[in-house]
Design a protein around this motif. Structure first.
Motif, PDB file in Angstrom:
ATOM      1  N   HIS A  56      50.127  18.788  -7.850  1.00  0.00           N
ATOM      2  CA  HIS A  56      50.782  19.852  -7.611  1.00  0.00           C
ATOM      3  C   HIS A  56      50.659  21.057  -6.680  1.00  0.00           C
ATOM      4  O   HIS A  56      51.219  21.856  -6.258  1.00  0.00           O
ATOM      5  CB  HIS A  56      51.234  20.559  -8.755  1.00  0.00           C
ATOM      6  N   GLN A  57      49.117  20.819  -6.313  1.00  0.00           N
ATOM      7  CA  GLN A  57      48.960  21.675  -5.135  1.00  0.00           C
ATOM      8  C   GLN A  57      48.717  21.026  -3.541  1.00  0.00           C
ATOM      9  O   GLN A  57      48.692  21.624  -2.906  1.00  0.00           O
ATOM     10  CB  GLN A  57      47.224  21.951  -5.464  1.00  0.00           C
ATOM     11  N   LEU A  58      49.476  19.825  -3.876  1.00  0.00           N
ATOM     12  CA  LEU A  58      49.893  19.124  -2.268  1.00  0.00           C
ATOM     13  C   LEU A  58      51.067  18.909  -2.184  1.00  0.00           C
ATOM     14  O   LEU A  58      52.121  19.260  -2.915  1.00  0.00           O
ATOM     15  CB  LEU A  58      49.165  17.781  -2.332  1.00  0.00           C
ATOM     16  N   SER A  59      51.122  18.966  -0.670  1.00  0.00           N
ATOM     17  CA  SER A  59      52.777  19.036  -0.213  1.00  0.00           C
ATOM     18  C   SER A  59      53.115  17.432  -0.227  1.00  0.00           C
ATOM     19  O   SER A  59      52.354  16.629  -0.603  1.00  0.00           O
ATOM     20  CB  SER A  59      52.816  19.467   1.162  1.00  0.00           C
ATOM     21  N   GLY A  60      54.412  17.276  -0.048  1.00  0.00           N
ATOM     22  CA  GLY A  60      55.183  15.971  -0.260  1.00  0.00           C
ATOM     23  C   GLY A  60      54.448  15.006   0.533  1.00  0.00           C
ATOM     24  O   GLY A  60      54.122  13.725   0.293  1.00  0.00           O
ATOM     25  N   GLY A  61      54.178  15.269   1.928  1.00  0.00           N
ATOM     26  CA  GLY A  61      53.424  14.437   2.787  1.00  0.00           C
ATOM     27  C   GLY A  61      52.133  14.080   2.530  1.00  0.00           C
ATOM     28  O   GLY A  61      51.703  13.047   2.487  1.00  0.00           O
TER      29      GLY A  61
END
Lengths: 337, 575
Positions: B465-470
């Motif tokens: 949840h701390q990362l972007s989709g890419g």
């Protein structure tokens, strides 16, 4: 629909067979020697052996089991060792008392908890939400015997509003003709309003005790489930098409939120039925809970066996009712059935 | 001689149907106030179609929710004005606003199945809207609802009136949502990603229907989409949004021919379209840095994977259940099974990437699941490097050494990662389970993989949840290549990503393939994406292969009727 219910009933059979086996083994595993208890404290070794033989407890377990099942098939649950009365009659006469109390408690609890949960979800973070939380937490954290005694103390001893908390009717009324065993219904059917009033007066305090206790799970589940549904996309569609808040909340949100609530209701009901032993004790209620506990304390295995079996059957029936309710509410369940 | 319109008509034309000025929307979050939309201006004339284009987080949906005043409780309009005809939508009462919603302005949403009440008959849902706005009396409302279903081209409307959403396909559900939105003949329709998640042919049908119905009624439409091609094909005017700002407003033709803003140019470049290469998706400077793409693998003699007459059957719904079969023995009748995959044969060479294309329900996911050995086949053979892996039960396959050689990248980068695992732990998972890598070398190997997929090392200890989709997509890819597999099944790996991220991920996949010599089976419904990444294409329909061949051949000279339909349904931006 009928076919679905029929199929569902078939799956009940293995469960019941399992229950019969487990109850039998469970009561045999109870500590204490029923023969010794029944023969009395002064009995000689030979006397105890004689009693054991009379009860059939000297036979090997498989043989005892066969006998047990054969009796069961005839509706015979054996006799209570302490009272000598057949367990079946006792349970048949006591079950309606417990069921009436529990059902009414659940209905009252639902009538308060469901609207409270809906309001708490719709007005999340408002005073009503906080009230809901406080009431529910308080209700579940007070043990039933305490709430029961407190209610008796306040409403019977201090205020004198309530009749003496003994049994299902006051001393002067006599039980109505047995039809369903539920005094409220039976007295209404026979038109005996006097008895109806008396039965209701006796019911109020224990029912409130049970309702307070079961408020929490129902209110919290209604709130959580409503919150989830209110955040869903079809509620947004309903709002975007200008439907009034009543339709959005009741027709769209609540009907969808009911599914987990119904599941919770089933669980609450079954555990109330078993756990109202204490309430029955406090209010001298002639239910099956107090009957089973007394029997258990005396190593009287036949009533215990009967009690466990009755509860298991009730539980199975309850689950069946919930499954059917599910099908009524949710068309997707109907298809899978 | 005075010619020209009378003053009333003049003001009527000058007054836009919807006039949004300086709209600013804020959200109250745990980390303070977040401004989702900043000083947005929108002007929409009667009968006009406006496209709002942007990637996720651009504020395009929030803008429309603010116009409808259906922001969730954390959001509020902080500044600006919203005028609808001559009504100030910020000032009027909630009850007046409710009357406007559905009657004067309505919305259709993404994921149509979720947008309908799952336990209410669709006919009744349409009736709810009609009754609410007093568009019909109780005794004729059912007829009116059926009429609406007919207008959105639902076959057998009288029967479908009694259907529940789960009994209808995605495309049909979207038609019902359109019927719901248009039931009261509103003046404004806001379509929020109305075709995302629908098949390309369904998308065309739905968009054509919306266009026809709104034009017929002289309605104004706002089309919110991430797809530039779609906006270009269906809109008069396009607004491009980035991070809550409007960066460009122009006519549809000019914005594509002559984009002014750098972001618009980047977005346009990243949109897959015919006639370009994979590197053309990237911004110029990155494309130059990326270098040339390796040549397509020469078809070597022995294929890596060979599939022959593969069949997967499922029992039909409502057919004999296990319980009733218990009581009624005997073989299952022929009509009780549904062939999801119906005797397909194909090969994948070493180092080759093959696209598996088709619409939902065509059996492409079932096929990839069988190749992955996640489910068992009904009949046929799956030969992997000379060994019949189809004969190994799916249950046992997970622990066999062959598992290492076939890996998968999943469609949803969020759902396919364990939310309690850090990125490093997620990448380590296959290494820990299926390789005998010493513990002390583990971290080094994880960092090597992260570098390979371009994931910054400082992100390795973050949770999904701390990362972007890419970034999540990169973790998924790193996990799949951790065991140096020979074949990677890519199941729509970019479907949930923004186009600019998709461009980067597609290029990454190509580079990895060149470097590591893997083969890809790329499962997708997006022909333009398949065109860029794949050497060969297989087109599936109803469980069968209708066409297969080299990508260029299939795309430019399709043989099968169905392939031609698929290609024709893709909206083309006028470039």
């Amino acid at each position: 629909m009928l076919a679905t219910i029929g199929k569902r009933l078939l799956t009940v059979i293995p469960t019941l067979i399992g229950v019969v086996i487990v109850t039998f083994l469970l009561t045999r595993a109870l500590p204490g020697d029923p023969a010794a208890y029944f023969a009395g404290p002064a009995a000689t070794k030979e006397a105890i052996e004689q009693v054991r033989k009379n009860l059939g407890l000297d036979k090997p377990l498989p043989e005892q089991f066969v006998r047990y099942v054969r009796d069961l098939a005839r509706g015979d649950l054996g006799n209570s060792l302490s009272t000598g009365r057949p367990v079946t009659t006792e349970i048949v006469s006591r079950l309606p008392a417990s069921a009436e109390l529990t059902l009414l408690g659940l209905i009252v609890s639902m009538a308060i908890a469901v609207p409270l949960g809906i309001l708490a979800a719709v007005k999340q973070g408002s005073w009503i939400d906080h009230t809901c939380r406080v009431v529910a937490t308080a209700g579940v954290s007070l043990p039933v015997f305490f709430t029961g005694l407190l209610l008796v103390y306040v409403f019977y001893y201090i205020l004198g509003w309530s009749p003496s908390p003994i049994g299902r009717l006051d001393a002067f009324a006599s039980a109505p003709t047995q039809i369903t065993g539920f005094f409220l219904i039976d007295s209404l059917v026979t038109g005996n309003l006097e008895v109806f009033r008396s039965a209701l007066a006796q019911l109020i305090l224990p029912v409130v005790t049970l309702a307070i206790f079961s408020l929490a799970p129902i209110a919290r589940m209604t709130r959580a489930s409503m919150l989830a549904v209110l955040a869903s996309e079809f509620v947004r569609t309903a709002r975007a098409s200008g439907l009034d808040s009543r339709t959005v909340i009741i027709t769209y949100a609540f009907r969808n939120a009911m599914l987990p609530v119904v599941t919770t209701l089933g669980m609450v009901f079954s555990f109330l039925l078993g756990a109202n032993v204490l309430v029955e004790k406090v209010f001298a209620w002639p239910g099956i809970g107090s009957y089973a506990v007394e029997a258990l304390l005396q190593s009287d295995f036949a009533p215990v066996q009967g009690f466990v079996l009755t509860m298991a059957v009730l539980y199975v029936v309850l689950n069946l009712v919930i499954d059917i309710l599910y099908g009524v509410i949710d068309p997707r369940v109907r298809l899978e059935g | 001689m005075l010619k020209g319109p009378t003053p009333e008509v003049d003001t009527g034309e000058a007054l836009p149907l919807l006039d949004v000025r300086d709209l600013t929307v804020e959200f109250q979050t745990r980390r303070g106030v977040v401004t989702a939309v900043r000083h947005v201006n929108i002007s929409l004339a009667k009968g006009e179609t406006l496209g709002i284009v942007g990637e996720s987080g651009s504020g395009k949906s929030v803008t429309s929710y603010a116009v409808m005043r259906i922001l969730d409780r954390a959001g509020r309009i902080a500044d600006g004005s919203v005028m609808f005809s001559n009504l100030d939508l910020r000032q009027i009462d909630e009850s007046d606003m409710r009357d406007l919603r559905g009657r004067e302005m309505s919305m259709i949403f993404q994921s149509p199945r979720l947008a309908l009440n799952p336990i209410r008959k669709i006919g009744h849902q349409i009736e709810d809207v009609l009754l609410q706005h007093a568009q019909a009396d109780k005794d004729v409302v059912a007829d009116k609802a059926v009429e609406m279903l007919e207008q959105v081209r639902i076959a057998r409307p009288r029967e479908r009136y009694h259907a529940y959403p789960f009994e209808l396909s995605g495309g049909m559900c979207q038609r019902v949502v359109i019927a719901l939105a248009l039931a009261c003949r509103p003046q404004l329709l806001i379509a929020d990603e109305p075709t995302t998640g629908l098949d390309v042919t369904t998308q065309k049908a739905v968009m054509d229907l919306v266009t026809e119905l709104t034009r017929e009624r002289g309605m104004s439409t706002i089309l919110i989409t991430h797809d530039l091609g779609l906006a270009a094909a269906y809109c008069d005017k396009v607004i491009v949004m980035e991070k809550g700002h409007v960066v460009e407003t122009a006519k549809a033709e000019t914005i594509f021919r002559n984009p002014q803003h750098a972001y618009t140019r980047k977005l346009m470049r990243a949109t897959p379209r015919p006639g370009i290469g994979l590197r053309d998706l990237l911004p110029e400077e990155e494309a130059a840095r990326a270098g040339a793409i390796g040549a397509a693998a020469a078809g070597s003699a022995a294929p890596l994977l060979k599939v022959e007459k593969l069949v997967k059957e499922y029992p039909r719904q409502g057919a004999a259940t296990s319980l009733s079969r218990l009581f009624k023995s005997g073989p299952t009748p022929e009509g009780d099974v549904f062939r999801a995959v119906d005797g397909i044969s194909f090969e994948i060479a070493r180092g080759e990437s093959v696209g598996l294309v088709g619409e939902s329900g065509c059996g492409k996911s079932t096929t990839s699941m069988m190749l992955m050995r996640l489910i068992d086949k009904t009949s046929g053979t799956i030969t992997f490097d000379g060994e019949d892996i189809g004969a190994i039960p799916a249950r046992d396959f997970a622990t066999l050494p062959q598992r290492r050689r076939i890996q998968m990248v999943f469609q949803d980068p969020t759902d396919s990662l364990n939310p309690r695992f850090t990125a490093a732990r997620a990448i380590a998972d296959p290494l820990l389970r299926l390789s005998d890598i010493p513990r002390k070398d583990l971290r080094a190997r994880i960092e090597e993989l992260a570098t390979q997929v371009g994931l910054p090392l400082e992100l390795l200890d973050r949770f999904p949840h701390q990362l972007s989709g890419g970034q999540k997509a990169r973790v998924g890819i790193a996990r799949a290549i951790a065991l140096k597999p020979d074949l990677v099944v890519l199941d729509e790996p970019t479907a949930a990503l923004d186009v600019s991220v998709q461009a980067v991920v597609l290029n990454l996949l190509q580079d990895l393939k060149d470097k590591l010599g893997m083969s890809y089976l790329f499962v997708s419904h997006d022909l333009n994406v398949v065109r860029l990444l794949c050497d060969r294409v297989i087109v599936m329909k109803s469980g069968q292969i209708v066409e297969q061949g080299l990508t260029a051949r299939v795309m430019d000279a399709p043989q099968a009727e169905y392939t031609r339909d698929l290609l024709a349904a893709i909206p083309h931006p006028p470039i």
